[in-house]
Design an enzyme around this catalytic site. Structure first.
Site, PDB file in Angstrom:
ATOM      1  N   HIS A 201       0.868  -1.204   0.000  1.00  0.00           N
ATOM      2  CA  HIS A 201       0.000   0.000   0.000  1.00  0.00           C
ATOM      3  C   HIS A 201       0.890   1.234   0.000  1.00  0.00           C
ATOM      4  CE1 HIS A 201      -3.891   2.100   1.330  1.00  0.00           C
ATOM      5  NE2 HIS A 201      -3.008   3.055   1.063  1.00  0.00           N
TER       6      HIS A 201
ATOM      7  N   HIS B 193       1.564   5.396  -1.727  1.00  0.00           N
ATOM      8  CA  HIS B 193       1.208   6.567  -2.547  1.00  0.00           C
ATOM      9  C   HIS B 193       2.482   7.139  -3.137  1.00  0.00           C
ATOM     10  CE1 HIS B 193      -2.950   6.720  -1.068  1.00  0.00           C
ATOM     11  NE2 HIS B 193      -2.412   6.199   0.026  1.00  0.00           N
TER      12      HIS B 193
ATOM     13  N   LYS C 282      -9.424  -0.119  -6.075  1.00  0.00           N
ATOM     14  CA  LYS C 282      -9.445   0.533  -4.761  1.00  0.00           C
ATOM     15  C   LYS C 282     -10.778   1.219  -4.508  1.00  0.00           C
ATOM     16  CE  LYS C 282      -7.742   2.182  -0.890  1.00  0.00           C
ATOM     17  NZ  LYS C 282      -6.773   3.228  -0.647  1.00  0.00           N
TER      18      LYS C 282
ATOM     19  N   HIS D 275     -10.607   1.176   1.513  1.00  0.00           N
ATOM     20  CA  HIS D 275     -10.405   2.180   2.573  1.00  0.00           C
ATOM     21  C   HIS D 275     -11.648   2.085   3.452  1.00  0.00           C
ATOM     22  CE1 HIS D 275      -8.855   6.148   4.171  1.00  0.00           C
ATOM     23  NE2 HIS D 275     -10.044   6.032   4.737  1.00  0.00           N
TER      24      HIS D 275
ATOM     25  N   HIS E 116      -4.870  -0.584   5.568  1.00  0.00           N
ATOM     26  CA  HIS E 116      -4.370   0.174   6.733  1.00  0.00           C
ATOM     27  C   HIS E 116      -5.312   0.103   7.931  1.00  0.00           C
ATOM     28  CE1 HIS E 116      -7.018   3.042   4.813  1.00  0.00           C
ATOM     29  NE2 HIS E 116      -6.120   3.456   3.949  1.00  0.00           N
TER      30      HIS E 116
ATOM     31  N   ASP F 238       1.366   2.698   3.501  1.00  0.00           N
ATOM     32  CA  ASP F 238       0.530   3.890   3.283  1.00  0.00           C
ATOM     33  C   ASP F 238       1.383   5.156   3.301  1.00  0.00           C
ATOM     34  OD1 ASP F 238      -1.797   5.172   2.631  1.00  0.00           O
ATOM     35  OD2 ASP F 238      -2.547   5.303   4.678  1.00  0.00           O
TER      36      ASP F 238
HETATM   37  O1  DOR Z   1      -3.349   9.664   5.345  1.00  0.00           O
HETATM   38  C1  DOR Z   1      -3.672   9.344   4.219  1.00  0.00           C
HETATM   39  N1  DOR Z   1      -3.085   9.888   3.136  1.00  0.00           N
HETATM   40  N2  DOR Z   1      -4.660   8.447   4.066  1.00  0.00           N
HETATM   41  C2  DOR Z   1      -5.179   8.170   2.863  1.00  0.00           C
HETATM   42  O2  DOR Z   1      -6.094   7.377   2.789  1.00  0.00           O
HETATM   43  C3  DOR Z   1      -4.670   8.862   1.648  1.00  0.00           C
HETATM   44  C4  DOR Z   1      -3.313   9.366   1.840  1.00  0.00           C
HETATM   45  C5  DOR Z   1      -2.870  10.348   0.771  1.00  0.00           C
HETATM   46  O3  DOR Z   1      -3.093  10.080  -0.408  1.00  0.00           O
HETATM   47  O4  DOR Z   1      -2.276  11.380   1.117  1.00  0.00           O
HETATM   48 ZN    ZN Z   2      -3.400   5.069   1.383  1.00  0.00          ZN
END
Ligand code: DOR
Ligand code: ZN
Length: 356
Positions: free
Chosen positions: A14, A16, A100, A137, A175, A255
């Site tokens: 997971h 980003h 997702k 999520h 998460h 995450d």
């Molecule tokens: O804290 C987070 N940041 N939770 C999420 O679900 C998305 C993520 C983000 O893309 O910044």
């Molecule tokens: Zn995330």
């Protein structure tokens, strides 16, 4: 006392990465520590089609510095309008590994997310039929529900009805942050007709190491703010027990979510902890605290590939007990910086360069 641990090279299930220059700035941190990562599709605009996912994958690979190998595992962003055909195309692609669910309004770039799962029946049926995992999520968005209860309420109001309606749907509860979610996932060891596990969960390093007190320690701490938000100590302990249980339905997902420093340290700061530069160090610390370093390899390197039907990595990583400081900030976009999670702290575990 174990001071050195060699495990199969891990993956991040997971992550980003963003896009463009931001992605190029953060990608090397993940590629150094992980062979593969499930790359979240919450870009602006989101990645909703296989063609977009393949183009995004190409941009990631093009941004990879020489000498690093990394396999981005792509995911589609589900919307009310996602068709069953698009899901079938995704399932047929060797590069797309899941779909997702962002409940609309739940988190960063979730505006285009699902307003009601009732609108997604055809897409969910296609996921169920193909076995393409549904990455969830798991928070309700009802503003009346206390922010610390949104995950537990989601289990009763959304997750359980969803899994009853689509009994062969393969779900990753992303998460997880509560003992209710840890218990829910612990209790399900079911597999589908092809022996594939039906329910799994990812767990972040911050939810294994900290409780919600960290958000307010000595003042408001924006770099501890992520969604789902940190919870009480009893929840952290339940997550640590789940992660270190050796149960294959729990695996690593950082995450890691980069936001420029000025967008975290502002009146309305963004959600996300940028843990990528120190991710394995933090997981080693958490497992060590639990006296469970021998269980780290399963969690970090074996259970994720098993769920996703992928081979484990052949090279290895060595972690050593050696104090080292986390950078106080790192370069990000031009003229901007980014603050890594636990910036300036001294960590007890370090990653040694991988052996071939
Ligand atoms: O804290 C987070 N940041 N939770 C999420 O679900 C998305 C993520 C983000 O893309 O910044
Ligand atoms: Zn995330």
């Amino acid at each position: 006392m174990l001071d050195r641990l060699t495990i199969k090279f891990p993956d991040d299930w997971h992550l980003h990465l963003r896009d463009g220059d931001a992605m190029a700035a953060v990608l090397p941190y993940t590629a150094r520590q992980f062979e593969r990562a499930i790359v979240m599709p919450n870009l602006k605009p989101p990645i909703t089609t296989v063609d977009q996912a393949l183009a995004y994958r190409g941009r990631i690979l093009a941004a990879l510095p020489p000498g690093l190998t990394f396999d981005p595992l792509m995911v589609l962003y589900l919307t009310d309008a996602t068709s069953a055909e698009e899901i079938r195309r995704a399932a047929a692609s060797p590069f797309v590994h899941g779909v997702k669910l962002y409940p609309a309004g739940a988190t960063t770039n979730s505006q285009a997310g699902v307003s009601s799962l009732a609108k997604c029946t055809a897409a969910l049926e296609a996921m169920e039929q193909t076995g393409l995992p549904f990455l969830v999520h798991g928070e309700v968005t009802d503003p009346e529900v206390d922010v610390f209860d949104r995950e537990a309420v989601f289990i009763d109001q959304v997750m359980e009805p969803l899994r009853r309606q689509f009994p062969a749907l393969r779900v990753v509860f992303e998460h997880i942050t509560t003992k209710q979610a840890a218990t829910y996932v612990t209790q399900c060891s079911s597999v589908d007709g092809q022996g594939r596990r039906l329910l799994a969960a990812t767990i972040t390093p911050q939810h294994l190491l900290f409780n919600r007190n960290a958000l307010f320690k000595g003042g408001l701490q924006p770099h501890w703010y992520c969604l789902p938000v940190l919870k009480r100590e009893e929840h952290r302990l339940a997550l640590l027990a789940a992660a270190t249980s050796g149960l294959p339905q729990f695996f690593l997902g950082t995450d890691s979510a980069p936001h420029a420093r000025h967008l975290k340290e502002m009146a309305c700061g963004c959600a996300g902890c940028f843990s990528a530069p120190v991710a394995m160090e933090l997981y080693a610390q958490a497992f060590d605290q639990a006296g469970a370093l021998d269980r780290l390899e399963g969690f970090a390197s074996e259970f994720g590939p098993a769920f996703y039907g992928l081979p484990v990595n052949s090279r290895t990583m060595t972690l050593v007990r050696r104090s080292h400081s986390v950078a106080s900030e790192l370069p990000f976009l031009q003229g901007q910086s980014i603050v890594p999670f636990l910036a300036g702290d001294v960590l007890p575990w370090a990653v040694e360069l991988a052996s071939a």
